[in-house]
Design a protein around this motif. Sequence first.
Motif, PDB file in Angstrom:
ATOM      1  N   TYR A 440      -6.176   1.595 -60.676  1.00 35.67           N
ATOM      2  CA  TYR A 440      -6.453   0.500 -61.164  1.00 35.67           C
ATOM      3  C   TYR A 440      -6.593  -0.774 -61.277  1.00 35.67           C
ATOM      4  O   TYR A 440      -7.546  -1.839 -61.783  1.00 35.67           O
ATOM      5  CB  TYR A 440      -5.538   1.430 -62.390  1.00 35.67           C
ATOM      6  CG  TYR A 440      -5.130   0.359 -63.145  1.00 35.67           C
ATOM      7  CD1 TYR A 440      -6.485   0.609 -64.608  1.00 35.67           C
ATOM      8  CD2 TYR A 440      -4.651  -1.050 -63.559  1.00 35.67           C
ATOM      9  CE1 TYR A 440      -6.476  -0.328 -65.936  1.00 35.67           C
ATOM     10  CE2 TYR A 440      -4.951  -1.848 -64.561  1.00 35.67           C
ATOM     11  CZ  TYR A 440      -5.401  -1.310 -66.226  1.00 35.67           C
ATOM     12  OH  TYR A 440      -5.354  -1.287 -67.036  1.00 35.67           O
ATOM     13  N   CYS A 441      -6.330  -0.380 -60.154  1.00 35.11           N
ATOM     14  CA  CYS A 441      -5.902  -2.434 -60.090  1.00 35.11           C
ATOM     15  C   CYS A 441      -7.130  -3.162 -59.681  1.00 35.11           C
ATOM     16  O   CYS A 441      -7.045  -4.815 -58.475  1.00 35.11           O
ATOM     17  CB  CYS A 441      -5.047  -2.932 -58.573  1.00 35.11           C
ATOM     18  SG  CYS A 441      -3.386  -2.166 -58.991  1.00 35.11           S
ATOM     19  N   SER A 442      -8.592  -2.017 -58.959  1.00 35.44           N
ATOM     20  CA  SER A 442      -9.606  -2.647 -58.908  1.00 35.44           C
ATOM     21  C   SER A 442     -10.293  -3.511 -59.455  1.00 35.44           C
ATOM     22  O   SER A 442     -11.117  -4.283 -59.543  1.00 35.44           O
ATOM     23  CB  SER A 442     -10.211  -1.632 -58.381  1.00 35.44           C
ATOM     24  OG  SER A 442     -10.811  -1.039 -59.525  1.00 35.44           O
ATOM     25  N   ILE A 443      -9.812  -3.195 -61.048  1.00 36.47           N
ATOM     26  CA  ILE A 443      -9.982  -4.157 -62.274  1.00 36.47           C
ATOM     27  C   ILE A 443      -9.721  -5.589 -62.209  1.00 36.47           C
ATOM     28  O   ILE A 443     -10.322  -6.422 -62.889  1.00 36.47           O
ATOM     29  CB  ILE A 443      -9.683  -3.622 -63.158  1.00 36.47           C
ATOM     30  CG1 ILE A 443      -8.414  -3.637 -64.308  1.00 36.47           C
ATOM     31  CG2 ILE A 443     -10.156  -2.129 -63.835  1.00 36.47           C
ATOM     32  CD1 ILE A 443      -8.337  -3.015 -65.359  1.00 36.47           C
ATOM     33  N   TRP A 459      -0.136  -0.152 -66.675  1.00 31.21           N
ATOM     34  CA  TRP A 459      -0.525   1.493 -66.493  1.00 31.21           C
ATOM     35  C   TRP A 459       0.165   2.636 -67.428  1.00 31.21           C
ATOM     36  O   TRP A 459      -0.492   3.005 -67.850  1.00 31.21           O
ATOM     37  CB  TRP A 459       0.663   1.860 -64.985  1.00 31.21           C
ATOM     38  CG  TRP A 459      -0.288   1.130 -63.432  1.00 31.21           C
ATOM     39  CD1 TRP A 459      -1.557   0.378 -63.485  1.00 31.21           C
ATOM     40  CD2 TRP A 459       0.464   0.158 -62.488  1.00 31.21           C
ATOM     41  NE1 TRP A 459      -1.579   0.193 -62.115  1.00 31.21           N
ATOM     42  CE2 TRP A 459      -0.287   0.085 -61.852  1.00 31.21           C
ATOM     43  CE3 TRP A 459       2.180   0.795 -61.974  1.00 31.21           C
ATOM     44  CZ2 TRP A 459       0.055   0.074 -60.184  1.00 31.21           C
ATOM     45  CZ3 TRP A 459       2.423   0.462 -60.528  1.00 31.21           C
ATOM     46  CH2 TRP A 459       1.716  -0.286 -59.954  1.00 31.21           C
ATOM     47  N   MET A 460       1.462   1.737 -68.181  1.00 31.15           N
ATOM     48  CA  MET A 460       1.796   2.229 -69.059  1.00 31.15           C
ATOM     49  C   MET A 460       0.754   2.522 -70.186  1.00 31.15           C
ATOM     50  O   MET A 460       0.406   3.759 -70.471  1.00 31.15           O
ATOM     51  CB  MET A 460       2.880   1.858 -69.993  1.00 31.15           C
ATOM     52  CG  MET A 460       3.890   1.464 -68.808  1.00 31.15           C
ATOM     53  SD  MET A 460       5.426   0.546 -69.525  1.00 31.15           S
ATOM     54  CE  MET A 460       5.620   1.476 -71.432  1.00 31.15           C
ATOM     55  N   ALA A 461      -0.281   1.666 -70.516  1.00 32.35           N
ATOM     56  CA  ALA A 461      -1.355   1.180 -71.245  1.00 32.35           C
ATOM     57  C   ALA A 461      -2.286   1.763 -71.161  1.00 32.35           C
ATOM     58  O   ALA A 461      -2.791   3.064 -72.099  1.00 32.35           O
ATOM     59  CB  ALA A 461      -1.615   0.090 -71.434  1.00 32.35           C
ATOM     60  N   GLU A 462      -2.611   2.689 -69.899  1.00 32.56           N
ATOM     61  CA  GLU A 462      -3.363   3.763 -69.442  1.00 32.56           C
ATOM     62  C   GLU A 462      -3.278   4.585 -69.282  1.00 32.56           C
ATOM     63  O   GLU A 462      -4.239   5.391 -68.829  1.00 32.56           O
ATOM     64  CB  GLU A 462      -4.463   2.992 -68.076  1.00 32.56           C
ATOM     65  CG  GLU A 462      -5.076   1.270 -68.479  1.00 32.56           C
ATOM     66  CD  GLU A 462      -6.508   1.975 -69.202  1.00 32.56           C
ATOM     67  OE1 GLU A 462      -6.467   2.502 -69.506  1.00 32.56           O
ATOM     68  OE2 GLU A 462      -6.165   0.340 -70.000  1.00 32.56           O
ATOM     69  N   GLY A 463      -1.506   5.456 -69.541  1.00 34.94           N
ATOM     70  CA  GLY A 463      -1.519   6.848 -69.223  1.00 34.94           C
ATOM     71  C   GLY A 463      -0.911   6.569 -68.040  1.00 34.94           C
ATOM     72  O   GLY A 463      -1.157   7.821 -67.409  1.00 34.94           O
ATOM     73  N   LEU A 464      -0.938   6.156 -66.924  1.00 38.72           N
ATOM     74  CA  LEU A 464      -0.680   6.392 -65.826  1.00 38.72           C
ATOM     75  C   LEU A 464       0.522   7.218 -64.492  1.00 38.72           C
ATOM     76  O   LEU A 464       0.382   7.255 -64.014  1.00 38.72           O
ATOM     77  CB  LEU A 464      -1.353   5.439 -64.652  1.00 38.72           C
ATOM     78  CG  LEU A 464      -3.049   4.772 -64.882  1.00 38.72           C
ATOM     79  CD1 LEU A 464      -3.280   3.540 -64.282  1.00 38.72           C
ATOM     80  CD2 LEU A 464      -4.105   5.420 -64.713  1.00 38.72           C
TER      81      LEU A 464
END
Length: 485
Positions: A440-443, A459-464
């Motif tokens: 995810y950090c690649s964005i 991360w929380m917002a994306e459900g990870l």
Amino acid sequence: MPIGEIILATFIKVLFEKLASIDLLNFALREQVYTLFKRWSGELTEIQAFLDDAEEKQIENKTVKMWLEDLTDLAYDLDDILDKFAIEALQRKLTAKSQATRTSKSKLRAMIPTCCKGFTPTIVLSNFMKSSTSKIEEITARLQSIFERGSRLGLQNIVAGESTKAWHGPPSISSFIHEHCIYGRDKEKKYIIDFLLRDESNDSKVGVIPIVGMGGLGKTTLAQMVYNDEVVNKHFDLKAWVCVPDEFDTMRISKVILESITSKACEFKELNQVQVQLKQNLIGKKILIILDGVWDKKYNDWNVLKGPFNDGVLGTKIIVTTRDKDVASIMGTIPNHLLQRLSDDDCCSVFEQHAFRNRSMDANPNLVSIGRKIVGKCKGLPLVARTLGGLLRCKERDNEWEIVLNSKIWDLIEQGNEIPPALRLSYHHLPSHLKRCFAYCSILPKDYEFEEEELVFLWMAEGLLQEQNGKKRMEDLGVEYFHEL
């Protein structure tokens, strides 16, 4: 795993959550599609088991890559129909609640879309199921087809890098130099320090030495060794370290240098103001500056940046690290220092420092033997040796090391870049929950400065973040993942 597969793995997890939704399951029981939902969930579970194997095999098998692409399309379509089910379930729930509270007939009718007035809720629902039948049948068939194709492709149920030992991230190290011991760079360190301690630098007051080499050779590490050397600290009045962005921003770099030597925030908005202030602070001072990771080849940008240093004390020095020899030629006042690959022995020492930090090499002769074969594939790159050593540090069984040694990822060729296959191995063997968060950090833009809390919330917002059955708050779990990475 490429970003596409990371999104796919996460997306399938979301599909499982939707299929297990209480409201959706209640709806499924009433509408007699519960068995269908269980079938979808079961087939997804079987397909999900293929993902780790497919991730590696897609490197050399285009058919596997196409299988992953088709699976991604199917996942999106399945998500669409589950959303439609959820909307109908919510509408039925609202309708039932309205009836239970004896809502007037007019109000009840008002809740039904205009196009549906004249039909009872039961008829509306029946029409929904009728209109969705073909889509349901299509998705069911595609799920079965995807699973059968995966089986025919020889995809197996494996978990990449899984170990019986629980995952534990490496301990946090707080230091400018992130290595316990640096191998194979003593002569190069001495050469650069000798240059820094000399006051003459040809025709310029400012001496610039470029450290040049491919990625992963340790240019930054060598610069850190010099920057933190005690003799160097005593020789210079001021020091500044700048991580240079891909787009050479003279204003930003000048502000970082000014803030480093004054220990104060710079509020100036104009480059001229910053450089005037910088020049004033450099009068009578001998300064060392590290410009780490320079790509810009614009001669004028460099001339503008170094302007304030021309009035400094003789002996002011700049170290530039770069992969580009043209950049080095533009900036350097002496010949480039071309960084060489480590010898096999030094590279092995780097690997063993990380892989065997918590265990005895004498007690693990098989791992030592396999490790030396892995080091042979590192091609003298300390970054690769260090990364793979860290990967294998928490793996105890011979076969886990052999998986890394024999991985097909080594065969991945990316023109002009020899590092990704080896570093991708390290990523490939991360636990799946950390893979998702790391990918995810690649964005985030390069050199973007983010806070721990900010990233955890993203991360929380994306459900990870995986649920822990109420044992941990989601925020605490995110902090744990952050520090493991």
